[in-house]
Each structure stands twice: as structure tokens, then as C-alpha cells.
Write an enzyme that holds these catalytic residues in place. Sequence first.
Site, PDB file in Angstrom:
ATOM      1  N   GLU A 275       0.830  -1.198   0.000  1.00 57.64           N
ATOM      2  CA  GLU A 275       0.000   0.000   0.000  1.00 57.64           C
ATOM      3  C   GLU A 275       0.871   1.257   0.000  1.00 57.64           C
ATOM      4  O   GLU A 275       1.858   1.348   0.734  1.00 57.64           O
ATOM      5  CB  GLU A 275      -0.935  -0.009   1.202  1.00 57.64           C
ATOM      6  CG  GLU A 275      -1.735  -1.299   1.298  1.00 57.64           C
ATOM      7  CD  GLU A 275      -3.078  -1.142   1.966  1.00 57.64           C
ATOM      8  OE1 GLU A 275      -3.408  -0.023   2.398  1.00 57.64           O
ATOM      9  OE2 GLU A 275      -3.797  -2.145   2.043  1.00 57.64           O
ATOM     10  N   GLU A 288       2.315   0.457   4.010  1.00 61.33           N
ATOM     11  CA  GLU A 288       2.336  -0.815   4.722  1.00 61.33           C
ATOM     12  C   GLU A 288       2.118  -1.938   3.725  1.00 61.33           C
ATOM     13  O   GLU A 288       1.758  -1.702   2.568  1.00 61.33           O
ATOM     14  CB  GLU A 288       1.255  -0.867   5.804  1.00 61.33           C
ATOM     15  CG  GLU A 288      -0.166  -0.795   5.265  1.00 61.33           C
ATOM     16  CD  GLU A 288      -1.209  -0.820   6.373  1.00 61.33           C
ATOM     17  OE1 GLU A 288      -0.833  -1.049   7.533  1.00 61.33           O
ATOM     18  OE2 GLU A 288      -2.397  -0.615   6.075  1.00 61.33           O
ATOM     19  N   ASN A 290      -0.067  -5.564   3.421  1.00 58.14           N
ATOM     20  CA  ASN A 290      -1.063  -6.467   3.987  1.00 58.14           C
ATOM     21  C   ASN A 290      -0.754  -7.874   3.505  1.00 58.14           C
ATOM     22  O   ASN A 290      -0.810  -8.160   2.308  1.00 58.14           O
ATOM     23  CB  ASN A 290      -2.476  -6.061   3.565  1.00 58.14           C
ATOM     24  CG  ASN A 290      -2.924  -4.805   4.283  1.00 58.14           C
ATOM     25  OD1 ASN A 290      -2.834  -4.711   5.496  1.00 58.14           O
ATOM     26  ND2 ASN A 290      -3.392  -3.826   3.539  1.00 58.14           N
ATOM     27  N   ARG A 292      -2.091 -10.801   3.232  1.00 53.09           N
ATOM     28  CA  ARG A 292      -3.291 -11.642   3.150  1.00 53.09           C
ATOM     29  C   ARG A 292      -4.072 -11.250   1.902  1.00 53.09           C
ATOM     30  O   ARG A 292      -3.736 -10.289   1.217  1.00 53.09           O
ATOM     31  CB  ARG A 292      -4.173 -11.416   4.378  1.00 53.09           C
ATOM     32  CG  ARG A 292      -4.487  -9.935   4.595  1.00 53.09           C
ATOM     33  CD  ARG A 292      -5.528  -9.683   5.659  1.00 53.09           C
ATOM     34  NE  ARG A 292      -5.594  -8.301   6.079  1.00 53.09           N
ATOM     35  CZ  ARG A 292      -6.189  -7.319   5.414  1.00 53.09           C
ATOM     36  NH1 ARG A 292      -6.763  -7.558   4.243  1.00 53.09           N
ATOM     37  NH2 ARG A 292      -6.217  -6.088   5.896  1.00 53.09           N
ATOM     38  N   VAL A 295     -10.133  -7.531   1.190  1.00 50.60           N
ATOM     39  CA  VAL A 295     -11.582  -7.458   0.968  1.00 50.60           C
ATOM     40  C   VAL A 295     -11.859  -7.100  -0.488  1.00 50.60           C
ATOM     41  O   VAL A 295     -12.766  -7.651  -1.131  1.00 50.60           O
ATOM     42  CB  VAL A 295     -12.223  -6.400   1.899  1.00 50.60           C
ATOM     43  CG1 VAL A 295     -13.709  -6.236   1.603  1.00 50.60           C
ATOM     44  CG2 VAL A 295     -12.009  -6.771   3.361  1.00 50.60           C
ATOM     45  N   ARG A 336     -18.691  -1.603  -0.830  1.00 46.36           N
ATOM     46  CA  ARG A 336     -18.922  -2.437   0.347  1.00 46.36           C
ATOM     47  C   ARG A 336     -20.306  -2.111   0.909  1.00 46.36           C
ATOM     48  O   ARG A 336     -20.561  -0.969   1.290  1.00 46.36           O
ATOM     49  CB  ARG A 336     -17.855  -2.179   1.408  1.00 46.36           C
ATOM     50  CG  ARG A 336     -16.443  -2.463   0.960  1.00 46.36           C
ATOM     51  CD  ARG A 336     -15.494  -2.439   2.138  1.00 46.36           C
ATOM     52  NE  ARG A 336     -14.106  -2.546   1.715  1.00 46.36           N
ATOM     53  CZ  ARG A 336     -13.087  -2.803   2.534  1.00 46.36           C
ATOM     54  NH1 ARG A 336     -13.323  -2.966   3.827  1.00 46.36           N
ATOM     55  NH2 ARG A 336     -11.857  -2.868   2.078  1.00 46.36           N
TER      56      ARG A 336
END
Length: 447
Positions: A275, A288, A290, A292, A295, A336
Site C-alpha cells: 500500500e 504498509e 497487507n 493476506r 476485501v 462495500r
Amino acid sequence: MFNKILIANRGEIALRIIRTCKEMGINTVAVYSTADENSLHVKFADEAVCIGPAPSKDSYLKIPNLLAAAEVTNAEAIHPGYGFLSEKAEFSRICSEHDIKFIGPSADSIARMGNKTMAKETMIDSGVPVVPGSDGVVESYEEAREICDDIGYPVIVKASSGGGGRGMRIVEEEENLQKSFSMCKTEAETAFDDPDVYIEKFVEDPHHVEIQVLGDQHGNVIHLGERDCSLQRRHQKILEESPSPLMTPELREEMGQAAIDAAESVDYEGAGTVEFLVDKDKNFYFMEMNTRIQVEHPVTEEITDYDLVAEQIKVADGQKLEEKEFKMRGHAIECRINAEDPAHNFRPSAGEIKVFNLPGGHSVRIDTHAYSGYRIPPHYDSMIGKLIVSAPTREEAIKRMKRSLEEFIVEGVTTTIPYHIQLMEDENFQNGTFNTKYLEKFNFNPE
């Protein structure tokens, strides 16, 4: 290939993983708390095991219960999804110690990227651009003041083990530094059991752009383009899209290579995102990583024709990433859909869904675990689904999303659908002239 995978998660992501496993001929084990007994991921898995009561700490975060479920069902691998234990280095390590394959990066990779201070140091060593700030953990207010005098205000104080928008304080001037520094350390210790904080120059009015990466066990890393996640409320993403409205081919190439360098620096395995903050002059800075699935991964899937969950499973099985030409086709947007009331400060709206009519049509995708008669438990995240559309152009994708949102009917609980419809009609969104602070001044008008 694995014969059986346990999904250590719930809701739409658990169902999403089950779908790919079925297409790959892999048996699945769902786990569920007592509050999720009637969730669709429980219904559609081949086996299901109750792992505890409703509170996450007693079920989805309970590592011994998850391992017991895997062992009693003879699951060879565990997919953590996102949230819960997906970025817990200890979970990856314990799975390995029990000869259960964790579908994700190693414990070492998660630990190095999960600690923001360590991650920043790793990026500096790898030549990835970072926001100016402290070299590591800031121990005292006196040290913080010296750093801020050097880099200039505004600054942001961040928890080293932070995430999800917690453990952050923006400081506009020196007179607010001491209080903010102290509050951030206290919040970091409460939320993450780690009081360490660091300081960065606060990049004003940036875009939040993340690069999707995939790494295998053989040292190969590729990127699959970017997603723009700038539309956020209280550091929580509301809408994501790909490509980013501000992107150029040159910037994509630069950021993509930086993301690959970042992943290679920690021997990354699986799907992850790097990111970045991108300022008005298109300078980008590492924020950062992530470690994983995200979403918002479907927007990348829709424009690259990759099944990211399938890629995660193949990589975990030891397969090499396929070498095929990377190409982004068209534009994709994800909204979302949360059970929240946007007219009342996004107050959660738990309860029973009475009517649940899903939109359809060409290039419309809905990832959801909800249905008519489903009772939304108050114990977890309020997201009940993700609406994803794709089209040849961004303008067409916005029109398709607006039409799809208008077809998406939910009765019995309040949702964010009206908020998203107004976003689709907003001139600044349509023009791509927004940033991470835009929703703070977005005027939602409940009808």
C-alpha cells in the site's frame, strides 16, 4: 494438490474460498461460532465444525479450537481469509509446527511486515520510497519533538503494530504533540498490546493506492496492477476501483516494481498488497504491506481474469506462478454494502433481513453470505456483501454500478446502499478528483 482445506473465517470471504475450492475439486471444512450456525458458508462447505460461542476471542480467534477442528477433520491446510488471524505470525508458525499448511506467507514474512517500524526499515534497505520520519520506534516526547522539528508539521504518530485505522494521531502543530504522542502510545498498548509508536510526515490530501502482488515458493513475484482505495471513512475503505483514476502507465510500472521489490525483500509467498500514498505530484511512498487476501480483491480479479484464491492455493501447494502476459482490461468498481445507517453516523444496524433482492445483468458480481431471513449478528463486522461491476470504461462502470445499486433491495435493516448511490452521482467522484479526506466533507442527503 490438497484434498481438504479448512477455512478459518466466516461470512462472505469463507463462502468465496469455498467456491474456488469446489471448482478445484478440493473438499472444504467450515468453522463457525454459535452465532453463525445459519450462515451460508456453513451450509455450502462439505463439513462444518462449531468452534465456540459468539465472541471472536472465544471462536474465530481461538487457535487451539481451529487446530482441533483441522485435526479432527483431517484438513491438510488452513486458509485464513482476511481479518481475524490472517496476519497473525503465531498462527502461521503453529500451523507449520502441526504439519498443517498455512495458505499465506511464512511467520517471518508476516512478522516483518506486520510491525510497521520493521517494515519501514526493510523498505528503506530495499530502496522502496518511504515517507520521511523516524528511523524506528520513538521512545520519548523529547525525541518526538526533535524529529517533528526536523521533518516539519503536520506529522502523524502511528502505532508500530497498528492497523484498521487505530493507533493514529495527526498532529498539526507542536503544542498538540505531547498529548497526541501520549494518547497514541496508550491506545497502541490497549489495542495491540504494544505501546511502540513511530512518526512520519503527514502527506496531505493523498490518494491511497495499493498494488496486488503474488509470490511463490520459488522466489518468483509478480504484480497485477493497482487498486485505488482513497474513498475511506475513519480509515475504513468504503469503495475501491481499478485502475486508479490518477494512474499513468509510467507510474504503474514504477509502483509495480517497488511492490515487487518489497515482496521479494521478505521472501513473500501468496497473495498480498503493498500500500502506497500518492501525493498531488504523483510522488509515492510506502505505507504498509497487507500479508493476506484483501476485501477488495474482486476488482483485480474482474480486470485481470485471475482467481486470486486459486493462485493462493496453487502457490501453497508448491506450484510455480504461471508466466502469462499481464493485462488490465476495462474498469472495475467495488462498493462495500454494510448494515449501517449513514444518516446517523453509520450506526450499526443488526437484525433480520426481511427482503434481499440482488442485482443482476452483464458484468455484475455480488459476494455475500446474506439472504432473506438471515439475521445479522451484532458480534462481527457490519459488511453484508460486496457489489462489484466491470465495464470497458470508468464512465460505463459508474453507470452500471448506479443501476445495480438501485436494483439492490434490502429490507429489515438499514444499509449503506443509498450512500453509494449518491457517490455514483457525485461530480468529484465521477471526475476522479477525490482523495483520502474527501468523504469527510461529502454531504450525504438521506431521502
